[in-house]
Design an enzyme around this catalytic site. Sequence first.
Site, PDB file in Angstrom:
ATOM      1  N   GLY A  49       0.816  -1.213   0.000  1.00  0.00           N
ATOM      2  CA  GLY A  49       0.000   0.000   0.000  1.00  0.00           C
ATOM      3  C   GLY A  49       0.844   1.254   0.000  1.00  0.00           C
ATOM      4  O   GLY A  49       0.560   2.200   0.734  1.00  0.00           O
ATOM      5  N   ASN A  51       1.524   3.432  -2.550  1.00  0.00           N
ATOM      6  CA  ASN A  51       1.323   4.447  -3.581  1.00  0.00           C
ATOM      7  C   ASN A  51       0.754   5.743  -3.020  1.00  0.00           C
ATOM      8  O   ASN A  51       0.607   6.732  -3.741  1.00  0.00           O
ATOM      9  CB  ASN A  51       0.409   3.909  -4.695  1.00  0.00           C
ATOM     10  CG  ASN A  51      -0.973   3.535  -4.187  1.00  0.00           C
ATOM     11  OD1 ASN A  51      -1.195   3.442  -2.981  1.00  0.00           O
ATOM     12  ND2 ASN A  51      -1.899   3.305  -5.100  1.00  0.00           N
ATOM     13  N   THR A  52       0.453   5.750  -1.723  1.00  0.00           N
ATOM     14  CA  THR A  52      -0.117   6.937  -1.106  1.00  0.00           C
ATOM     15  C   THR A  52       0.081   6.882   0.408  1.00  0.00           C
ATOM     16  O   THR A  52       0.463   5.853   0.966  1.00  0.00           O
ATOM     17  CB  THR A  52      -1.627   7.045  -1.426  1.00  0.00           C
ATOM     18  OG1 THR A  52      -2.126   8.309  -0.956  1.00  0.00           O
ATOM     19  CG2 THR A  52      -2.406   5.923  -0.766  1.00  0.00           C
ATOM     20  N   GLY A  53      -0.175   7.979   1.095  1.00  0.00           N
ATOM     21  CA  GLY A  53      -0.220   8.026   2.547  1.00  0.00           C
ATOM     22  C   GLY A  53       1.039   7.600   3.272  1.00  0.00           C
ATOM     23  O   GLY A  53       2.165   7.891   2.839  1.00  0.00           O
ATOM     24  N   ILE A  54       0.842   6.906   4.393  1.00  0.00           N
ATOM     25  CA  ILE A  54       1.943   6.473   5.249  1.00  0.00           C
ATOM     26  C   ILE A  54       2.917   5.587   4.483  1.00  0.00           C
ATOM     27  O   ILE A  54       4.137   5.733   4.606  1.00  0.00           O
ATOM     28  CB  ILE A  54       1.395   5.713   6.473  1.00  0.00           C
ATOM     29  CG1 ILE A  54       0.560   6.643   7.360  1.00  0.00           C
ATOM     30  CG2 ILE A  54       2.536   5.106   7.292  1.00  0.00           C
ATOM     31  CD1 ILE A  54      -0.177   5.912   8.461  1.00  0.00           C
ATOM     32  N   GLY A  55       2.383   4.666   3.695  1.00  0.00           N
ATOM     33  CA  GLY A  55       3.241   3.743   2.958  1.00  0.00           C
ATOM     34  C   GLY A  55       4.163   4.456   1.996  1.00  0.00           C
ATOM     35  O   GLY A  55       5.348   4.131   1.880  1.00  0.00           O
ATOM     36  N   SER A 177      -3.315  -0.130  14.857  1.00  0.00           N
ATOM     37  CA  SER A 177      -3.935   1.105  15.323  1.00  0.00           C
ATOM     38  C   SER A 177      -4.296   0.958  16.791  1.00  0.00           C
ATOM     39  O   SER A 177      -4.554  -0.156  17.266  1.00  0.00           O
ATOM     40  CB  SER A 177      -5.203   1.398  14.518  1.00  0.00           C
ATOM     41  OG  SER A 177      -5.966   2.428  15.126  1.00  0.00           O
ATOM     42  N   TYR A 202     -13.181  -2.981  11.450  1.00  0.00           N
ATOM     43  CA  TYR A 202     -11.866  -2.332  11.406  1.00  0.00           C
ATOM     44  C   TYR A 202     -11.126  -2.520  12.731  1.00  0.00           C
ATOM     45  O   TYR A 202      -9.934  -2.853  12.752  1.00  0.00           O
ATOM     46  CB  TYR A 202     -12.023  -0.849  11.096  1.00  0.00           C
ATOM     47  CG  TYR A 202     -10.710  -0.141  10.883  1.00  0.00           C
ATOM     48  CD1 TYR A 202     -10.001  -0.294   9.688  1.00  0.00           C
ATOM     49  CD2 TYR A 202     -10.159   0.678  11.863  1.00  0.00           C
ATOM     50  CE1 TYR A 202      -8.783   0.350   9.484  1.00  0.00           C
ATOM     51  CE2 TYR A 202      -8.953   1.320  11.668  1.00  0.00           C
ATOM     52  CZ  TYR A 202      -8.274   1.152  10.484  1.00  0.00           C
ATOM     53  OH  TYR A 202      -7.074   1.786  10.295  1.00  0.00           O
TER      54      TYR A 202
END
Length: 324
Positions: A49, A51-55, A177, A202
């Site tokens: 994951g 391609n965006t955000g934290i990753g 989380s 979640y």
Amino acid sequence: MEYEAFWKIITYFYYIGGLLALLKIYQSVTSGIFKSDKRLDGQVVIVTGSNTGIGKAAALDFAKRGAKVILACRDLIKANEAKEEIIEISKNKNVVVRSLDLSSFASVRNFAKEIIATENRLDVLVNNAGVGGVDKKTEDGIEWGMQVNHYGHFLLTNLLIDLLKKSAPSRIVHVSSMIHKIGRLDFDNMKCERSKNGFMVYANCKLYNVIGSNEFARRLEGSGVTSNSLHPGVVNTEIMRHVPYLVRCIVNKLLQLFFKSPEEGAQTTIYLAVSDDVTNMSGKYFVDCQEASTISITEDREIGQKFWEKCCDIVGLKPEERFI
């Protein structure tokens, strides 16, 4: 009366705004920042994951440190855009994209097979990809969020264990989380067949992340491979991209204004992947680059063992594929 009601509403918004502002200040003051300039030359790092955000933020950091970074993503268009951006900023051309759809066990197996065939080592596996707000089942018959957030990563990690062992000392980093603390483990409902509450799904899968990380740590003891989990903070990412448009817009605006940026949210991930301070630490849970407490169920060995076997059955791991 209408005038009084109007000012009551204004007052409520005033207090809510004040609380959010205090939260932003708290986030800024307490956020852990990993400042080491340690290099990762010659190492191979997989970030799911990314391609965006934290990753993406973590992948950029690893590339800056000289590692070969494998962006394991479902959306190959966005992944290749991220790749070009990371190469441009880091000046490290050793960044590659590999197709990985965690909602498909077949895709996970194909990805692992390709990695084993093309890579001589794997120093860090970052199980980062996550999704929320998807109310449907995967082709494998599992609630979408549960499979992407937990079972896909569980299968992937098992399939790459031998390569991680071969490359020891190596590390597995599980992005969980703090919401895992309200999750529930029901051995008779581990696919969430009887749950339609997206929020609890979640929370449950994030609980599974921590239990799984700790059980990996126990089974890998003495191998040179460590396994740790973390809470990144409340971060402005695209994890809510599947929720209704209006809700997404409101949540995203709040995230932008009051919560961590992806770069800030990636700090504990980077810390666990890079820092010499955690070289021999395994089976721990971290927040803001520091070890933190978690709930007792995640530390229970009997529960961990039973949980492990149930997960193996769900993801279809054959007896010969189960490393312990």
